[in-house]
Design a protein around this motif. Structure first.
Motif, mmCIF file in Angstrom:
data_model
loop_
_atom_site.group_PDB
_atom_site.id
_atom_site.type_symbol
_atom_site.label_atom_id
_atom_site.label_comp_id
_atom_site.label_asym_id
_atom_site.label_seq_id
_atom_site.Cartn_x
_atom_site.Cartn_y
_atom_site.Cartn_z
ATOM 1 N N PRO A 70 39.223 41.910 36.610
ATOM 2 C CA PRO A 70 39.000 42.325 35.220
ATOM 3 C C PRO A 70 39.069 41.169 34.222
ATOM 4 N N ASP A 71 39.801 40.112 34.541
ATOM 5 C CA ASP A 71 39.960 39.026 33.578
ATOM 6 C C ASP A 71 38.799 38.044 33.687
ATOM 7 N N ARG A 72 38.687 37.176 32.696
ATOM 8 C CA ARG A 72 37.684 36.133 32.713
ATOM 9 C C ARG A 72 38.231 34.895 32.012
ATOM 10 N N LYS A 73 37.677 33.749 32.351
ATOM 11 C CA LYS A 73 38.155 32.470 31.823
ATOM 12 C C LYS A 73 36.990 31.699 31.226
ATOM 13 N N TYR A 74 37.214 31.132 30.061
ATOM 14 C CA TYR A 74 36.175 30.366 29.384
ATOM 15 C C TYR A 74 35.953 29.050 30.119
ATOM 16 N N VAL A 75 34.689 28.777 30.471
ATOM 17 C CA VAL A 75 34.348 27.541 31.187
ATOM 18 C C VAL A 75 33.265 26.749 30.480
ATOM 19 N N GLY A 76 32.798 27.201 29.321
ATOM 20 C CA GLY A 76 31.770 26.466 28.597
ATOM 21 C C GLY A 76 30.435 26.507 29.320
#
Length: 314
Positions: A70-76
């Protein structure tokens, strides 16, 4: 005795109301409000169906997001860097499929339109029969040609066996799989091109054709010097529309080959599907979709420029 009656000069408000060339029509506030209310449902539908998904996809492409968590991480722009090699490779396959699936049906459609425009016996029945491939959905056409090209029980290998020729695995060989998909797409697409070209041929001025015939021009010369100049514009526009549609085609390739064997038929549409629903990498799938949209925008820009150029000539 003649009576001289002179007309009074027109009043100033009538002169002001008289049209001076092309003047812009100024709408009142009530008219503008009414016009906006009429367009509001279409604008809202466009925002929901087109604009919001586009903005959401661009946002998703900047995150490491998966269907498995469910989560997500900013990677540009890391997703764009990761999918760029695949994008270049899939873009080549997409262009090959789009070009071949445009040129082949256009050539067949133009040839059949010229044939059906002549005084051919039973041409009305033939026109109806040739429209059948266009009436079938793409998925149905895909299953039909996948059955024809099947290496175990397909019609093609059965015919080859009857004439004592070795069987071939068309869909299982990288060198022939793309050709098989192009054949299926051509069979499904040529009727609508044929109808458009036939409609243009029906509007040609008969006087020019009759004058060319009286001057001793052969049928080929009449086509090259009279009919063909009228067909160039419509055929060019139809070809661009067909290319744009093929550039985003998914169903036929996915059903017949699934992008294989290997990656020989892996187009941008199939690759995006693989990223999203096989690898569950929504961020990379969104990045691939944005790059795909950028490439498609270039193609659509070419179509609008061509359309504008043709309109300026007419």
């Amino acid at each position: 005795m003649a009576i001289n009656v002179t007309k009074p000069p027109p009043s100033r408000h009538l002169l002001d109301a008289a049209p001076r060339g092309r003047r812009a029509v100024r709408l009142g506030s009530r008219d503008r409000t009414f016009g906006f209310l009429l367009a509001a449902p279409a604008i809202a539908l466009f925002l929901v169906v087109a604009v919001y998904p586009l903005i959401a996809s661009i946002g998703t492409s900047l995150y490491d997001q998966s269907l498995m968590r469910p989560d997500r991480k900013y990677v540009g722009f890391a997703n764009y860097v990761d999918v760029w090699p695949d994008f270049v490779d899939r873009l080549g396959n997409t262009l090959v499929f789009s070009v071949m699936s445009t040129v082949c049906p256009v050539l067949i459609g133009v040839a059949l339109a010229v044939l059906l425009n002549s005084r051919l016996k039973g041409r009305n029945i033939l026109r109806g029969m040739l429209m059948l491939p266009w009436l079938l959905p793409g998925v149905v056409v895909s299953f039909l040609w996948a059955w024809i090209f099947n290496d175990s029980y397909g019609v093609l290998n059965h015919v080859l066996g009857v004439i004592h020729l070795p069987a071939v695995d068309v869909l299982g060989h990288p060198g022939t799989a793309m050709a098989a998909v192009v054949v299926a797409k051509t069979w499904n697409s040529f009727p609508w091109i044929m109808v458009v070209v036939l409609a243009v041929l029906q509007t040609l001025p008969r006087e020019q054709l009759e004058a060319a015939a009286l001057d001793g021009a052969s049928r080929a010369q009449r086509f090259l010097h009279v009919s063909l100049p009228h067909l160039v514009g419509p055929v060019a526009l139809v070809s661009m529309l067909e290319f744009i549609y093929n550039f985003g085609s998914f169903d036929m390739i996915f059903v017949m080959t699934g992008g294989g064997p290997g990656t020989s038929t892996m187009t941008l549409a199939v690759s995006l599907y693989e990223y999203a629903f096989t690898d569950f990498a929504l961020g990379k799938a969104a990045a691939m979709g944005v790059l795909w949209l950028a490439a498609l925008s270039v193609v659509c820009g070419g179509y609008f420029l061509l359309n504008k150029k043709l309109e300026s000539r007419s």
